[in-house]
Design a protein around this motif. Structure first.
Motif, PDB file in Angstrom:
ATOM      1  N   LYS A   1       0.831  -1.212   0.000  1.00 58.76           N
ATOM      2  CA  LYS A   1       0.000   0.000   0.000  1.00 58.76           C
ATOM      3  C   LYS A   1       0.864   1.260   0.000  1.00 58.76           C
ATOM      4  CE  LYS A   1      -4.202  -1.947   1.813  1.00 58.76           C
ATOM      5  NZ  LYS A   1      -5.255  -1.922   2.798  1.00 58.76           N
ATOM      6  N   ARG A   2       2.006   1.185   0.635  1.00 56.15           N
ATOM      7  CA  ARG A   2       2.922   2.345   0.671  1.00 56.15           C
ATOM      8  C   ARG A   2       3.646   2.495  -0.668  1.00 56.15           C
ATOM      9  NH1 ARG A   2       4.881   6.649   3.081  1.00 56.15           N
ATOM     10  NH2 ARG A   2       7.103   6.776   3.533  1.00 56.15           N
ATOM     11  N   TYR A   3       4.052   1.366  -1.272  1.00 54.91           N
ATOM     12  CA  TYR A   3       4.782   1.369  -2.541  1.00 54.91           C
ATOM     13  C   TYR A   3       4.092   0.431  -3.534  1.00 54.91           C
ATOM     14  CZ  TYR A   3       8.395   3.248   0.518  1.00 54.91           C
ATOM     15  OH  TYR A   3       9.083   3.987   1.442  1.00 54.91           O
ATOM     16  N   PRO A   4       2.955   0.844  -4.087  1.00 54.11           N
ATOM     17  CA  PRO A   4       2.237  -0.038  -5.009  1.00 54.11           C
ATOM     18  C   PRO A   4       2.940  -0.147  -6.363  1.00 54.11           C
ATOM     19  CG  PRO A   4       1.094   2.053  -4.815  1.00 54.11           C
ATOM     20  CD  PRO A   4       2.262   2.103  -3.864  1.00 54.11           C
ATOM     21  N   CYS A   5       3.561  -1.295  -6.602  1.00 47.12           N
ATOM     22  CA  CYS A   5       4.221  -1.538  -7.885  1.00 47.12           C
ATOM     23  C   CYS A   5       4.274  -3.055  -8.112  1.00 47.12           C
ATOM     24  CB  CYS A   5       5.619  -0.935  -7.904  1.00 47.12           C
ATOM     25  SG  CYS A   5       6.754  -1.659  -6.725  1.00 47.12           S
ATOM     26  N   HIS A   6       4.754  -3.448  -9.277  1.00 47.93           N
ATOM     27  CA  HIS A   6       4.842  -4.875  -9.604  1.00 47.93           C
ATOM     28  C   HIS A   6       5.726  -5.634  -8.626  1.00 47.93           C
ATOM     29  CE1 HIS A   6       2.289  -5.287 -12.880  1.00 47.93           C
ATOM     30  NE2 HIS A   6       3.112  -5.681 -13.834  1.00 47.93           N
ATOM     31  N   ALA A   7       6.813  -5.022  -8.201  1.00 50.22           N
ATOM     32  CA  ALA A   7       7.757  -5.721  -7.319  1.00 50.22           C
ATOM     33  C   ALA A   7       7.121  -6.061  -5.972  1.00 50.22           C
ATOM     34  CB  ALA A   7       9.005  -4.862  -7.107  1.00 50.22           C
ATOM     35  N   THR A   8       6.416  -5.111  -5.360  1.00 40.94           N
ATOM     36  CA  THR A   8       5.800  -5.406  -4.063  1.00 40.94           C
ATOM     37  C   THR A   8       4.602  -6.341  -4.226  1.00 40.94           C
ATOM     38  OG1 THR A   8       4.553  -3.331  -4.199  1.00 40.94           O
ATOM     39  CG2 THR A   8       6.596  -3.323  -2.893  1.00 40.94           C
ATOM     40  N   TYR A   9       3.901  -6.213  -5.349  1.00 39.99           N
ATOM     41  CA  TYR A   9       2.798  -7.136  -5.648  1.00 39.99           C
ATOM     42  C   TYR A   9       3.329  -8.565  -5.759  1.00 39.99           C
ATOM     43  CZ  TYR A   9      -0.373  -9.675  -8.744  1.00 39.99           C
ATOM     44  OH  TYR A   9      -1.164 -10.634  -9.311  1.00 39.99           O
ATOM     45  N   GLN A  10       4.378  -8.747  -6.553  1.00 36.80           N
ATOM     46  CA  GLN A  10       4.944 -10.082  -6.734  1.00 36.80           C
ATOM     47  C   GLN A  10       5.568 -10.608  -5.452  1.00 36.80           C
ATOM     48  OE1 GLN A  10       7.423  -9.367 -10.138  1.00 36.80           O
ATOM     49  NE2 GLN A  10       5.756  -9.766 -11.585  1.00 36.80           N
ATOM     50  N   LEU A  11       6.127  -9.734  -4.646  1.00 40.91           N
ATOM     51  CA  LEU A  11       6.680 -10.148  -3.353  1.00 40.91           C
ATOM     52  C   LEU A  11       5.589 -10.740  -2.457  1.00 40.91           C
ATOM     53  CD1 LEU A  11       9.142 -10.251  -1.459  1.00 40.91           C
ATOM     54  CD2 LEU A  11       8.501  -7.943  -0.697  1.00 40.91           C
ATOM     55  N   ARG A  12       4.424 -10.107  -2.452  1.00 42.59           N
ATOM     56  CA  ARG A  12       3.305 -10.630  -1.653  1.00 42.59           C
ATOM     57  C   ARG A  12       2.915 -12.032  -2.119  1.00 42.59           C
ATOM     58  NH1 ARG A  12      -1.496  -6.282  -1.236  1.00 42.59           N
ATOM     59  NH2 ARG A  12      -2.541  -8.112  -0.361  1.00 42.59           N
ATOM     60  N   ILE A  13       2.827 -12.220  -3.411  1.00 40.82           N
ATOM     61  CA  ILE A  13       2.410 -13.512  -3.957  1.00 40.82           C
ATOM     62  C   ILE A  13       3.504 -14.555  -3.763  1.00 40.82           C
ATOM     63  CG2 ILE A  13       1.674 -14.734  -6.039  1.00 40.82           C
ATOM     64  CD1 ILE A  13      -0.359 -12.641  -5.083  1.00 40.82           C
ATOM     65  N   VAL A  14       4.734 -14.215  -4.073  1.00 45.39           N
ATOM     66  CA  VAL A  14       5.839 -15.168  -3.965  1.00 45.39           C
ATOM     67  C   VAL A  14       6.036 -15.607  -2.515  1.00 45.39           C
ATOM     68  CG1 VAL A  14       8.352 -15.400  -4.230  1.00 45.39           C
ATOM     69  CG2 VAL A  14       6.983 -14.457  -6.085  1.00 45.39           C
ATOM     70  N   PHE A  15       5.804 -14.715  -1.566  1.00 45.98           N
ATOM     71  CA  PHE A  15       5.892 -15.107  -0.148  1.00 45.98           C
ATOM     72  C   PHE A  15       4.901 -16.229   0.151  1.00 45.98           C
ATOM     73  CE2 PHE A  15       4.151 -14.614   4.182  1.00 45.98           C
ATOM     74  CZ  PHE A  15       5.264 -15.044   4.890  1.00 45.98           C
ATOM     75  N   GLN A  16       3.681 -16.107  -0.346  1.00 44.57           N
ATOM     76  CA  GLN A  16       2.669 -17.141  -0.083  1.00 44.57           C
ATOM     77  C   GLN A  16       3.050 -18.457  -0.761  1.00 44.57           C
ATOM     78  OE1 GLN A  16       0.394 -16.549   2.177  1.00 44.57           O
ATOM     79  NE2 GLN A  16       0.941 -14.403   2.294  1.00 44.57           N
ATOM     80  N   ILE A  17       3.603 -18.383  -1.958  1.00 44.20           N
ATOM     81  CA  ILE A  17       4.021 -19.598  -2.664  1.00 44.20           C
ATOM     82  C   ILE A  17       5.196 -20.251  -1.946  1.00 44.20           C
ATOM     83  CG2 ILE A  17       5.030 -20.461  -4.814  1.00 44.20           C
ATOM     84  CD1 ILE A  17       3.305 -18.330  -6.236  1.00 44.20           C
ATOM     85  N   ALA A  18       6.098 -19.440  -1.443  1.00 47.99           N
ATOM     86  CA  ALA A  18       7.251 -19.979  -0.715  1.00 47.99           C
ATOM     87  C   ALA A  18       6.803 -20.755   0.525  1.00 47.99           C
ATOM     88  CB  ALA A  18       8.200 -18.854  -0.324  1.00 47.99           C
ATOM     89  N   LEU A  19       5.627 -20.442   1.026  1.00 53.78           N
ATOM     90  CA  LEU A  19       5.123 -21.146   2.208  1.00 53.78           C
ATOM     91  C   LEU A  19       4.651 -22.569   1.913  1.00 53.78           C
ATOM     92  CD1 LEU A  19       3.119 -18.293   3.961  1.00 53.78           C
ATOM     93  CD2 LEU A  19       5.289 -19.294   4.677  1.00 53.78           C
ATOM     94  N   LEU A  20       4.566 -22.948   0.645  1.00 54.19           N
ATOM     95  CA  LEU A  20       4.122 -24.317   0.331  1.00 54.19           C
ATOM     96  C   LEU A  20       4.996 -25.354   1.030  1.00 54.19           C
ATOM     97  CD1 LEU A  20       3.169 -24.101  -3.445  1.00 54.19           C
ATOM     98  CD2 LEU A  20       1.642 -24.500  -1.505  1.00 54.19           C
ATOM     99  N   SER A  21       6.285 -25.112   1.087  1.00 52.74           N
ATOM    100  CA  SER A  21       7.161 -26.068   1.774  1.00 52.74           C
ATOM    101  C   SER A  21       6.949 -26.022   3.283  1.00 52.74           C
ATOM    102  CB  SER A  21       8.624 -25.798   1.428  1.00 52.74           C
ATOM    103  OG  SER A  21       8.998 -24.507   1.857  1.00 52.74           O
ATOM    104  N   TYR A  22       6.468 -24.905   3.806  1.00 55.80           N
ATOM    105  CA  TYR A  22       6.133 -24.823   5.230  1.00 55.80           C
ATOM    106  C   TYR A  22       4.847 -25.587   5.535  1.00 55.80           C
ATOM    107  CZ  TYR A  22       4.515 -22.945   9.659  1.00 55.80           C
ATOM    108  OH  TYR A  22       4.045 -22.834  10.936  1.00 55.80           O
ATOM    109  N   TRP A  23       3.862 -25.492   4.642  1.00 54.77           N
ATOM    110  CA  TRP A  23       2.580 -26.162   4.868  1.00 54.77           C
ATOM    111  C   TRP A  23       2.673 -27.677   4.685  1.00 54.77           C
ATOM    112  CZ3 TRP A  23       0.274 -22.703   7.361  1.00 54.77           C
ATOM    113  CH2 TRP A  23       0.138 -21.393   6.934  1.00 54.77           C
ATOM    114  N   TYR A  24       3.624 -28.127   3.901  1.00 51.23           N
ATOM    115  CA  TYR A  24       3.699 -29.553   3.558  1.00 51.23           C
ATOM    116  C   TYR A  24       3.744 -30.477   4.784  1.00 51.23           C
ATOM    117  CZ  TYR A  24       4.948 -33.773   1.048  1.00 51.23           C
ATOM    118  OH  TYR A  24       4.956 -35.042   0.560  1.00 51.23           O
TER     119      TYR A  24
END
Length: 183
Positions: A57-80
């Motif tokens: 919300k402070r820095y709305p751009c593709h990089a922060t958007y993708q960071l939000r999504i990639v963080f959730q995907i990176a959690l797949l190994s945590y959820w396993y």
């Protein structure tokens, strides 16, 4: 869940679902020492997700958007590992699956497969397959970011939904599999 992207909503639903399972199996989880890691891990993930939302919300751009999504995907190994922990409280269905294999195939396909494809080469190929599991997910996400950025949201949403559906099946269909059932 306003303000959350589709992937974050799916993760939030999974978190709530696993917290409900935690409440159902509370006493068993207390005995196994799993309770603190489940609840604590989800609190930490919620805090990090909230921080990433504030950053976006402070820095709305593709990089922060993708960071939000990639963080959730990176959690797949945590959820396993949840699959193992939650399914351990469910009754095993290995004997039903072995009986179905016998009825359908007239033998135990896992044992026949092992007799046919045994040896160091086959073992290493299967280990490579297991090792490649999460790097393949990362490669897919990177490929979509680079080649098809407009499909990033859709691909990652489908990816996460697929994994959580698999995780739920594996939680409720508690089967060790032939590798451990017969040996």
């Amino acid at each position: 869940m306003p303000g959350l992207f589709g992937v974050e909503k799916v993760v939030a639903i999974y978190v709530v679902f696993t917290l409900v399972l935690t409440a159902i199996f509370f006493s068993d989880m207390m005995e196994n020492g799993f309770l603190v890691s489940v609840v604590g891990g989800r609190v930490v993930i919620a805090i990090i997700t909230a921080l990433l939302i504030m950053l976006y919300k402070r820095y709305p751009c593709h990089a922060t958007y993708q960071l939000r999504i990639v963080f959730q995907i990176a959690l797949l190994s945590y959820w396993y590992p949840d699959i193992y922990h939650f399914s351990s409280f469910m009754p095993s269905v290995d004997h039903w699956l072995a009986a179905a294999d016998q009825a359908i195939c007239g033998c135990q396909p896992a044992l026949a497969f092992r007799e046919t494809f045994s040896g160091v080469v086959w073992n290493e190929l299967f280990n490579l397959g297991y090792f490649s599991y999460f790097p393949m997910i990362a490669a897919l996400v990177i490929l979509v970011i680079v080649k098809r950025p407009r499909r990033f949201d859709r691909v990652t949403f489908i990816l996460m939904c697929s994994f959580f559906m698999f995780y739920l099946v594996f939680v409720f269909v508690n089967a060790a599999g032939p590798q451990f059932y017969y040996y």
